[in-house]
Scaffold this motif. Structure first.
Motif, PDB file in Angstrom:
ATOM      1  N   PHE B 237      -0.534   4.254   8.903  1.00  0.00           N
ATOM      2  CA  PHE B 237      -1.968   4.366   9.181  1.00  0.00           C
ATOM      3  C   PHE B 237      -2.731   4.779   7.932  1.00  0.00           C
ATOM      4  CE2 PHE B 237      -5.567   7.099  10.487  1.00  0.00           C
ATOM      5  CZ  PHE B 237      -6.345   6.122  11.093  1.00  0.00           C
ATOM      6  N   LEU B 238      -2.188   5.770   7.230  1.00  0.00           N
ATOM      7  CA  LEU B 238      -2.892   6.243   6.037  1.00  0.00           C
ATOM      8  C   LEU B 238      -2.738   5.282   4.864  1.00  0.00           C
ATOM      9  CD1 LEU B 238      -2.153  10.062   6.158  1.00  0.00           C
ATOM     10  CD2 LEU B 238      -4.260   8.879   6.757  1.00  0.00           C
ATOM     11  N   GLY B 239      -1.632   4.544   4.843  1.00  0.00           N
ATOM     12  CA  GLY B 239      -1.496   3.504   3.834  1.00  0.00           C
ATOM     13  C   GLY B 239      -0.552   3.816   2.697  1.00  0.00           C
ATOM     14  N   PHE B 240       0.361   4.781   2.884  1.00  0.00           N
ATOM     15  CA  PHE B 240       1.330   5.076   1.814  1.00  0.00           C
ATOM     16  C   PHE B 240       2.549   4.188   1.972  1.00  0.00           C
ATOM     17  CE2 PHE B 240      -1.061   9.067   2.455  1.00  0.00           C
ATOM     18  CZ  PHE B 240      -1.740   9.050   1.251  1.00  0.00           C
ATOM     19  N   ILE B 241       2.311   2.907   1.975  1.00  0.00           N
ATOM     20  CA  ILE B 241       3.377   1.931   2.191  1.00  0.00           C
ATOM     21  C   ILE B 241       3.166   0.790   1.222  1.00  0.00           C
ATOM     22  CG2 ILE B 241       3.817   2.401   4.632  1.00  0.00           C
ATOM     23  CD1 ILE B 241       1.768   0.123   5.222  1.00  0.00           C
ATOM     24  N   PRO B 242       4.219   0.017   0.925  1.00  0.00           N
ATOM     25  CA  PRO B 242       4.011  -1.133   0.051  1.00  0.00           C
ATOM     26  C   PRO B 242       3.193  -2.203   0.757  1.00  0.00           C
ATOM     27  CG  PRO B 242       6.288  -1.045   0.821  1.00  0.00           C
ATOM     28  CD  PRO B 242       5.624   0.194   1.307  1.00  0.00           C
ATOM     29  N   GLY B 243       2.373  -2.907   0.010  1.00  0.00           N
ATOM     30  CA  GLY B 243       1.551  -3.968   0.596  1.00  0.00           C
ATOM     31  C   GLY B 243       0.481  -4.392  -0.392  1.00  0.00           C
ATOM     32  N   SER B 244      -0.370  -5.317   0.036  1.00  0.00           N
ATOM     33  CA  SER B 244      -1.456  -5.759  -0.831  1.00  0.00           C
ATOM     34  C   SER B 244      -2.370  -4.580  -1.138  1.00  0.00           C
ATOM     35  CB  SER B 244      -2.249  -6.871  -0.167  1.00  0.00           C
ATOM     36  OG  SER B 244      -1.408  -7.980   0.046  1.00  0.00           O
ATOM     37  N   ILE B 245      -3.091  -4.677  -2.252  1.00  0.00           N
ATOM     38  CA  ILE B 245      -3.818  -3.527  -2.790  1.00  0.00           C
ATOM     39  C   ILE B 245      -4.695  -2.826  -1.763  1.00  0.00           C
ATOM     40  CG2 ILE B 245      -5.567  -2.799  -4.470  1.00  0.00           C
ATOM     41  CD1 ILE B 245      -4.565  -5.213  -6.200  1.00  0.00           C
ATOM     42  N   GLY B 246      -5.581  -3.582  -1.134  1.00  0.00           N
ATOM     43  CA  GLY B 246      -6.611  -2.936  -0.332  1.00  0.00           C
ATOM     44  C   GLY B 246      -6.284  -2.781   1.132  1.00  0.00           C
ATOM     45  N   GLU B 247      -5.216  -3.445   1.594  1.00  0.00           N
ATOM     46  CA  GLU B 247      -5.079  -3.545   3.045  1.00  0.00           C
ATOM     47  C   GLU B 247      -4.025  -2.615   3.638  1.00  0.00           C
ATOM     48  OE1 GLU B 247      -4.419  -7.757   3.276  1.00  0.00           O
ATOM     49  OE2 GLU B 247      -2.255  -7.499   3.329  1.00  0.00           O
ATOM     50  N   THR B 248      -3.376  -1.801   2.811  1.00  0.00           N
ATOM     51  CA  THR B 248      -2.326  -0.952   3.378  1.00  0.00           C
ATOM     52  C   THR B 248      -2.889   0.178   4.224  1.00  0.00           C
ATOM     53  OG1 THR B 248      -2.332   0.365   1.377  1.00  0.00           O
ATOM     54  CG2 THR B 248      -0.662  -1.371   1.532  1.00  0.00           C
ATOM     55  N   SER B 249      -4.065   0.661   3.874  1.00  0.00           N
ATOM     56  CA  SER B 249      -4.570   1.834   4.560  1.00  0.00           C
ATOM     57  C   SER B 249      -5.538   1.475   5.678  1.00  0.00           C
ATOM     58  CB  SER B 249      -5.275   2.760   3.569  1.00  0.00           C
ATOM     59  OG  SER B 249      -5.907   3.797   4.276  1.00  0.00           O
ATOM     60  N   ALA B 250      -5.069   1.571   6.917  1.00  0.00           N
ATOM     61  CA  ALA B 250      -5.954   1.318   8.048  1.00  0.00           C
ATOM     62  C   ALA B 250      -7.033   2.396   8.113  1.00  0.00           C
ATOM     63  CB  ALA B 250      -5.152   1.288   9.341  1.00  0.00           C
ATOM     64  N   ALA B 251      -6.686   3.601   7.631  1.00  0.00           N
ATOM     65  CA  ALA B 251      -7.655   4.696   7.655  1.00  0.00           C
ATOM     66  C   ALA B 251      -8.864   4.363   6.785  1.00  0.00           C
ATOM     67  CB  ALA B 251      -6.998   5.984   7.167  1.00  0.00           C
ATOM     68  N   ALA B 252      -8.600   3.839   5.579  1.00  0.00           N
ATOM     69  CA  ALA B 252      -9.705   3.472   4.693  1.00  0.00           C
ATOM     70  C   ALA B 252     -10.531   2.348   5.307  1.00  0.00           C
ATOM     71  CB  ALA B 252      -9.164   3.044   3.332  1.00  0.00           C
ATOM     72  N   CYS B 253      -9.841   1.402   5.960  1.00  0.00           N
ATOM     73  CA  CYS B 253     -10.555   0.305   6.613  1.00  0.00           C
ATOM     74  C   CYS B 253     -11.468   0.850   7.712  1.00  0.00           C
ATOM     75  CB  CYS B 253      -9.578  -0.695   7.222  1.00  0.00           C
ATOM     76  SG  CYS B 253      -8.616  -1.593   6.006  1.00  0.00           S
ATOM     77  N   LEU B 254     -11.011   1.896   8.407  1.00  0.00           N
ATOM     78  CA  LEU B 254     -11.823   2.471   9.485  1.00  0.00           C
ATOM     79  C   LEU B 254     -13.125   3.057   8.955  1.00  0.00           C
ATOM     80  CD1 LEU B 254      -9.449   4.229  12.041  1.00  0.00           C
ATOM     81  CD2 LEU B 254     -10.884   2.212  12.339  1.00  0.00           C
TER      82      LEU B 254
END
Lengths: 449, 389
Positions: B237-254
């Motif tokens: 949810f917070l986005g401390f996972i590997p992935g594309s630059i901007g899309e790992t963090s659902a929290a930031a998207c929220l």
């Protein structure tokens, strides 16, 4: 009686509403007839400079429609005939002599109106030069005489910014208004629909007889005649309906009962650029300067009509034929630093992208700045909530732009007019002239027949 | 007249008709109106206009993306430190991340801006602010390890083929940022997916949560597979996972979501439709879950929402007004089907566990069809009324 509650649309609460107080304006030195006020008229001049005219003398005669003419609102001398590009007639200015001597027309009593035939009534209106007050949809042009419209709408509700209060205008004119309605009833086999605001109080409106009364509640453009037609008796391909403004119904009554071409006009003088925002009793075709009573017009725009649908007539212009309102607002054009970033506590917007959108509503001050430059249409979800008709403005626009007449008709363009999309144009972030495109579409359809 | 206005007037003369820089007027216009509002007056009715313009709308999308940009930069650095086994520090992560991410953003804007400006000059129209959004959206859906030349090639494809050949801004059928991303995905699959592309350290591989679930044995419980791989809901949810630059963090998207909904810049119907569609479809799968079904079947909807690019895609990509549906009913259907397709692609297509990009592009193609039916319904109602009179 039926009631309609319209949930879409939006009111602009502009500063400078007219006080409920009537100021009588003496006869101005000049009155004008402006051919461009009359949609669909193909004018031929009936006078030349220096001619002496009376109230009711023909000034313009239509080239195509037999008997259709526009007459003088004043007695006096033709002082100027002004032409614009391609020699198009702009205005015929009449210098008033102060006598207001009038051509005399046949007089009727309220009872004798009822015994007249449709033919007689039509001819009387044509003959006295009052026919142009009846307009038709589609295309919003002067009605074709001797046709039988499927209905006649009396436009007795106005939701435009700072629009004149019709209750106030109709005070003390109960009798006359009904006589005007009776005349209109003679002109159609269908119904006369009187469309009034939910909170209309004037007895002339609420107790009108021989008509279907419809009450509308909602924000602008709920008060537009297109909205009324759309919900009461829509215009489809091959149909046509007529419509008349409230004050013009009074003028019909005056013509029939008094036997003279009626020239009185009650107008609201509004806007933050006006010193005294009041109602004025003046004349059809009056110069705007005579109505403003010493307001300073430097850096102001003089609009005959409202900010949404009026015409910029300049400080030396004349009130348009169908208008009962003058609006004066400041000109814009000031450049601001980083306008796309400022919080905007005082920026007026329908969107929620300025701080002002989250502050309690109050009367706003607007100037003529576009607040942005023209762009391609990107944001396409602003139009839907601002149009009161059950049509899809974005798709209608696309149909018109691609010159697809069939689609445009199927999407309901014949039910609309430019004025119905003024709010869409206002709110469009790409500054698209939505109403202008709709007008082009209508012109295209009219041309193709 | 202010100092800036005077300078602007002076410079404008160089760009006027017949002057040497006439062709480059769009550059002047872009810079001039960036600094100062245009100060145009209405010429006819309506005499007044809303204060909002396209520039402000577009900038607001970029503002909504700021949390994603920061989290993306931080996480890119964090993943590097994780791979190298370093201890994490806020500044260290931001610094390392910025070193990787900022050049990508810069190249995306520069290469894309070049094409945008070229077309503006040749076709004689203004430079559209929409590019500010396309450029940053595109950069944020790339893996942090991508070679910079690919960034440039991708955005060139996106702008030219995805947008300009359709007639430019407002005319495109597909979302240009996603078109660019899809082009890279199919042209250079090795650099765009797999386990090795997510942290900028040679020889280090780590599977994204979606890849972990996709690789799990049949019948396994998705959440426990993820737990074994070291992924908690909170991390994802917070986005401390590997992935594309901007899309790992659902929290930031929220954060972005709240901003876009409060300012009403994005269509809430599309976003709600996406969430509904995803929930409905993942429920259908979880009801049919058995011992022989894929591990994905057991993944609950709220995990689907925070994994991969769903939150980012639904909030920022699906809501592009030009390539989405343009009717209110259509927006619901369009969003709903994106949600459905995301789950479907994630589960049914084992080669590509991330379904958001393709789901949105697919629905971009179908948006006009959805609108067609909504428009036909509107037309039909008018016909019925005309006949019934």
């Amino acid at each position: 009686m039926s009631n309609f509650r319209i949930r879409k649309g939006k009111n602009i609460k502009l500063k400078g509403a007219a006080e409920r107080n009537i100021v009588d304006i003496s006869l101005p030195h000049q009155l004008a007839v402006q051919p461009q006020d009359f949609p669909g008229l193909k004018p031929r001049l009936a006078v030349k400079v220096g001619d002496v005219v009376k109230v009711g003398s023909p000034i313009l005669i239509d080239k195509d429609v037999e008997g259709l003419k526009v007459v003088s609102p004043a007695s006096g001398k033709v002082a100027e005939i002004n032409r614009g590009e391609k020699r198009a007639l702009l205005s015929i200015v009449i210098e008033t002599d102060g006598n207001q001597e009038s051509e005399s027309f046949q007089k009727f009593t309220k009872d004798s109106i009822a015994t007249q035939s449709r033919e007689d009534i039509t001819n009387h209106l044509l003959n006295a030069g009052l026919w142009p007050i009846i307009r038709q949809r589609p295309f919003s042009k002067i009605a074709k005489p001797h046709a039988n419209p499927k209905a006649i709408f009396v436009h007795a509700m106005n939701t435009e910014p700072l629009a004149p209060d019709l209750d106030f205008i109709l005070e003390n004119s109960f009798c006359d208004f009904q006589a005007g309605l009776d005349v209109l009833k003679k002109l159609t086999d269908g119904e006369v629909h009187l469309c009034i605001a939910e909170d209309a109080k004037s007895k002339a409106l609420t107790e009108a007889k021989n008509v279907q009364t419809h009450r509308f509640a909602g924000a602008h453009p709920t008060g537009n005649v297109s909205t009324h037609m759309h919900y009461v008796d829509p215009v489809h391909k091959g149909d046509f309906v007529w419509y008349v403004e409230v004050q013009d119904v009074l003028r019909i009554a005056a013509l029939f009962l008094e036997g003279q071409y009626p020239v009185e006009r009650l107008a609201a003088v509004t806007g933050e650029g006006v010193k005294n925002a009041v109602y004025v009793r003046t004349h059809v075709g009056a110069p705007v300067s005579s109505l403003l009573q010493g307001s300073n017009l430097d850096g102001m725009r003089c609009i005959s009509g409202s900010i949404l649908t009026g015409k910029d007539i300049g400080a030396k212009g004349f009130l348009r034929f169908y208008d009962a309102q003058v609006t004066i607002i400041p000109e814009g054009g000031k450049r601001e630093l980083l306008g796309w970033l400022v919080p905007g506590f005082k920026k007026y917007t329908f969107s929620k992208t300025f701080a002002s959108a989250f502050l309690p509503g109050h009367q706003v001050s607007l100037d003529t700045d576009t607040h942005g430059s023209d762009r391609a249409i990107v944001v396409n979800n602003v139009y839907d909530s601002l149009n009161t008709l059950e049509i899809l403005p974005y798709f209608l626009l696309k149909a018109v732009i691609s010159e697809n007449i069939e689609d445009a008709e199927a999407l309901g363009i014949l039910e609309c007019d430019e004025e119905d999309f003024a709010l869409c144009t206002f709110a469009c972030p790409s500054k698209t002239d939505v109403g202008g495109i709709i007008r082009q579409g209508l012109e295209m359809i009219e041309k193709e027949g | 007249m202010s100092f800036l206005q005077k300078q602007s007037k002076k410079i404008e003369k160089l760009f006027e008709k017949g002057k040497p820089l006439e062709k480059f007027y769009p550059f002047y216009e872009a810079l001039d109106t960036f600094l100062l509002t245009p100060g145009n007056k209405t010429k006819k009715a309506p005499h007044v206009r809303d204060s909002v313009d396209l520039k402000r709308v577009m900038i607001f999308v970029v503002i909504a993306l700021i949390p994603c940009i920061f989290m993306g930069i931080y996480n890119a650095g964090y993943q590097i430190e994780l791979a190298k086994g370093l201890t994490h520090s806020l500044l260290g992560c931001l610094g390392l991340g910025a070193w990787k991410v900022l050049p990508i953003i810069f190249v995306a804007y520069a290469a894309g801006g070049f094409w945008e400006a070229l077309f503006a000059v040749v076709r004689k129209h203004e430079i559209n602010e929409g590019f500010l959004v396309t450029g940053i959206l595109y950069a944020l859906v790339l893996p942090p390890t991508i070679p910079l030349w690919q960034v440039a090639v991708g955005i060139s494809f996106g702008v030219v083929i995805g947008k300009e050949i359709f007639g430019g801004t407002g005319m495109n059928i597909l979302n240009p940022a996603l078109t660019a991303r899809a082009f890279l995905f199919f042209a250079y699959p090795a650099q765009m997916s797999g386990d090795a592309v997510w942290a900028a350290v040679d020889g280090f591989t780590q599977a994204t949560p979606l890849a972990v679930v996709a690789a799990a044995p049949k019948g396994a419980l998705a959440t426990s597979v993820l737990a074994e791989a070291g992924y908690t809901f909170k991390d994802i949810f917070l986005g401390f996972i590997p992935g594309s630059i901007g899309e790992t963090s659902a929290a930031a998207c929220l954060f972005g979501l709240v901003f876009l909904l409060v300012t009403r810049v994005a269509s809430w119907r599309i976003i709600a439709g996406c969430a509904l569609g995803l929930t409905a479809m993942s429920m259908v799968f979880s009801l049919n879950q058995g011992a022989e079904s894929l591990a994905f079947f057991s993944l609950p909807a709220h995990w689907h929402m925070v994994m991969g690019g769903f939150a980012f895609g639904a909030i920022f990509m699906a809501t592009d007004p030009v390539s989405s549906s343009a009717t209110d009913t259509g927006r619901w259907i369009y969003g709903f089907l994106i949600g459905v397709l995301v789950v479907l692609i994630r589960m049914v297509n084992p080669a590509y566990p991330e379904g958001v990009m393709l789901a949105i592009l697919f629905m971009n193609v179908f948006a006009p069809l959805i609108d067609h039916f909504v428009v036909q319904k509107n037309i039909k109602r008018r016909l019925v009324r005309a006949e019934g009179k």
